[in-house]
Design a protein around this motif. Structure first.
Motif, mmCIF file in Angstrom:
data_model
loop_
_atom_site.group_PDB
_atom_site.id
_atom_site.type_symbol
_atom_site.label_atom_id
_atom_site.label_comp_id
_atom_site.label_asym_id
_atom_site.label_seq_id
_atom_site.Cartn_x
_atom_site.Cartn_y
_atom_site.Cartn_z
ATOM 1 N N HIS A 94 0.802 -1.218 0.000
ATOM 2 C CA HIS A 94 0.000 0.000 0.000
ATOM 3 C C HIS A 94 0.842 1.279 0.000
ATOM 4 C CE1 HIS A 94 -3.757 -2.200 0.498
ATOM 5 N NE2 HIS A 94 -3.162 -2.918 1.429
ATOM 6 N N GLY A 95 2.064 1.220 -0.449
ATOM 7 C CA GLY A 95 2.860 2.417 -0.683
ATOM 8 C C GLY A 95 3.282 3.159 0.568
ATOM 9 N N LEU A 96 3.426 4.500 0.418
ATOM 10 C CA LEU A 96 3.897 5.371 1.485
ATOM 11 C C LEU A 96 2.727 6.126 2.124
ATOM 12 C CD1 LEU A 96 7.145 7.001 0.042
ATOM 13 C CD2 LEU A 96 7.001 5.407 1.944
ATOM 14 N N HIS A 97 2.782 6.261 3.463
ATOM 15 C CA HIS A 97 1.746 6.967 4.204
ATOM 16 C C HIS A 97 2.399 8.059 5.045
ATOM 17 C CE1 HIS A 97 -1.555 3.719 3.907
ATOM 18 N NE2 HIS A 97 -0.569 3.360 3.103
ATOM 19 N N PHE A 98 1.758 9.247 5.060
ATOM 20 C CA PHE A 98 2.255 10.374 5.848
ATOM 21 C C PHE A 98 1.163 10.796 6.821
ATOM 22 C CE2 PHE A 98 4.353 10.275 1.816
ATOM 23 C CZ PHE A 98 5.663 10.678 2.042
ATOM 24 N N ALA A 99 1.535 11.062 8.059
ATOM 25 C CA ALA A 99 0.546 11.464 9.061
ATOM 26 C C ALA A 99 1.045 12.677 9.829
ATOM 27 C CB ALA A 99 0.272 10.325 10.035
ATOM 28 N N SER A 105 -6.287 9.812 10.926
ATOM 29 C CA SER A 105 -5.764 8.746 10.078
ATOM 30 C C SER A 105 -4.680 9.354 9.193
ATOM 31 C CB SER A 105 -6.874 8.122 9.229
ATOM 32 O OG SER A 105 -7.461 9.085 8.380
ATOM 33 N N ASP A 106 -4.071 8.552 8.361
ATOM 34 C CA ASP A 106 -2.996 9.034 7.508
ATOM 35 C C ASP A 106 -3.494 10.163 6.620
ATOM 36 O OD1 ASP A 106 -1.503 7.065 8.671
ATOM 37 O OD2 ASP A 106 -1.764 5.649 7.034
ATOM 38 N N ALA A 107 -2.773 11.283 6.628
ATOM 39 C CA ALA A 107 -3.214 12.474 5.903
ATOM 40 C C ALA A 107 -2.934 12.377 4.409
ATOM 41 C CB ALA A 107 -2.538 13.714 6.476
ATOM 42 N N LEU A 108 -1.830 11.726 4.039
ATOM 43 C CA LEU A 108 -1.433 11.630 2.634
ATOM 44 C C LEU A 108 -0.925 10.232 2.353
ATOM 45 C CD1 LEU A 108 -0.745 13.005 -0.137
ATOM 46 C CD2 LEU A 108 1.494 13.517 0.843
ATOM 47 N N VAL A 109 -1.392 9.650 1.249
ATOM 48 C CA VAL A 109 -0.991 8.294 0.871
ATOM 49 C C VAL A 109 -0.565 8.292 -0.592
ATOM 50 C CG1 VAL A 109 -1.788 5.919 0.494
ATOM 51 C CG2 VAL A 109 -2.509 7.164 2.544
ATOM 52 N N ILE A 110 0.557 7.661 -0.865
ATOM 53 C CA ILE A 110 0.993 7.429 -2.245
ATOM 54 C C ILE A 110 0.981 5.927 -2.466
ATOM 55 C CG2 ILE A 110 2.794 7.786 -3.971
ATOM 56 C CD1 ILE A 110 3.824 10.106 -2.297
ATOM 57 N N GLU A 111 -0.005 5.452 -3.197
ATOM 58 C CA GLU A 111 -0.156 4.015 -3.417
ATOM 59 C C GLU A 111 0.928 3.483 -4.347
ATOM 60 O OE1 GLU A 111 -1.796 1.449 -2.535
ATOM 61 O OE2 GLU A 111 -3.503 2.111 -1.343
ATOM 62 N N VAL A 116 -2.523 9.050 -5.599
ATOM 63 C CA VAL A 116 -2.267 9.853 -4.406
ATOM 64 C C VAL A 116 -3.592 10.132 -3.708
ATOM 65 C CG1 VAL A 116 -1.414 12.064 -3.537
ATOM 66 C CG2 VAL A 116 -0.225 10.924 -5.419
ATOM 67 N N GLY A 117 -3.641 9.855 -2.427
ATOM 68 C CA GLY A 117 -4.851 10.098 -1.650
ATOM 69 C C GLY A 117 -4.603 11.120 -0.569
ATOM 70 N N ILE A 118 -5.458 12.135 -0.492
ATOM 71 C CA ILE A 118 -5.420 13.123 0.586
ATOM 72 C C ILE A 118 -6.716 12.957 1.368
ATOM 73 C CG2 ILE A 118 -5.339 15.575 1.175
ATOM 74 C CD1 ILE A 118 -3.841 16.065 -1.420
ATOM 75 N N PRO A 123 -6.921 5.640 -2.384
ATOM 76 C CA PRO A 123 -7.234 6.506 -3.527
ATOM 77 C C PRO A 123 -7.637 5.697 -4.745
ATOM 78 C CG PRO A 123 -4.861 6.403 -3.171
ATOM 79 C CD PRO A 123 -5.495 5.724 -2.001
ATOM 80 N N GLN A 124 -8.711 6.146 -5.408
ATOM 81 C CA GLN A 124 -9.242 5.455 -6.572
ATOM 82 C C GLN A 124 -8.917 6.168 -7.874
ATOM 83 O OE1 GLN A 124 -10.793 2.422 -6.031
ATOM 84 N NE2 GLN A 124 -10.035 2.854 -3.962
ATOM 85 N N ALA A 125 -8.117 7.223 -7.815
ATOM 86 C CA ALA A 125 -7.741 7.979 -9.011
ATOM 87 C C ALA A 125 -6.334 8.527 -8.811
ATOM 88 C CB ALA A 125 -8.731 9.119 -9.270
#
Length: 199
Positions: A94-99, A105-111, A116-118, A123-125
């Motif tokens: 599940h990539g990198l997570h930033f909190a 919960s994790d504020a930023l995720v790079i799958e 990229v999920g904020i 993230p689905q896009a």
């Protein structure tokens, strides 16, 4: 030149006439005469005898393998900054997570696939923004801002807000959104309640 089988007690050691301020704590087993890790005035240096911070690594990398040797789904390798609320972690599969505080919960995720999920950990896009704010729970906001550099256009700010099945385009200088798009496909310019496809 000097081989001591016992203990050496000295008030100071000199190398080429200069005192050694760092003490070698560990040695490379493959090369016993090559000291790699030093302790100097409360700081640890790896590959350096003069670390400037509590831990300094010179001419190398830091490898955090994490739980279970990072081989199973959801195994984590984490680096924490300051307290338990501020960290960067890698999650297997599940990539990198930033909190950061006060996010719950994790504020930023790079799958791993590049999404990229904020505000979302799934993230689905390419860029997926979800609002988890208790201050404005009904809206998700994204802002684009251009700073005037003295050569191009004047500074400008555009906000994109999604909520209540609508999408608004606005600028902070105006009291109402410039354009509104509803979930039924109507577009309003200067109105937030269009009654036609274009109002």
């Amino acid at each position: 030149k000097l081989d001591v089988a016992g203990t050496v007690n000295a008030t100071q050691l000199l190398v080429n006439g200069s005192p050694i301020n760092a003490l070698a704590q560990w040695q490379n087993a493959a090369s016993p005469n090559a000291n790699d890790i030093y302790y100097n005035q409360g700081r640890v240096g790896i590959g350096t005898t003069i670390p400037s911070e509590k831990l300094q690594v010179s001419s190398g990398n830091i490898f955090v393998q994490g739980t279970n040797n990072f081989q199973n789904t959801n195994d984590e390798a984490k680096i924490i900054f300051g307290d338990q609320f501020h960290y960067v972690k890698s999650v297997y599969g599940h990539g990198l997570h930033f909190a950061t505080y006060p996010a719950t919960s994790d504020a930023l995720v790079i799958e791993e696939g590049g999404n990229v999920g904020i505000g979302t950990t799934t993230p689905q896009a390419s860029l997926h923004i979800t609002n988890n704010s208790s201050t404005h729970p009904c809206f998700t906001n994204m802002r684009l801002e251009y700073k005037f550099d003295g050569t191009c256009f004047a500074s400008s700010v555009w906000d994109f807000n999604a909520g209540s099945n609508n999408l608004w385009f606005s600028t902070p200088s105006l009291a109402t959104p410039v354009m509104t798009m509803t979930n039924t496909g109507s577009v309003g310019i200067g109105t937030t309640s269009p009654f036609a496809k274009l109002d």
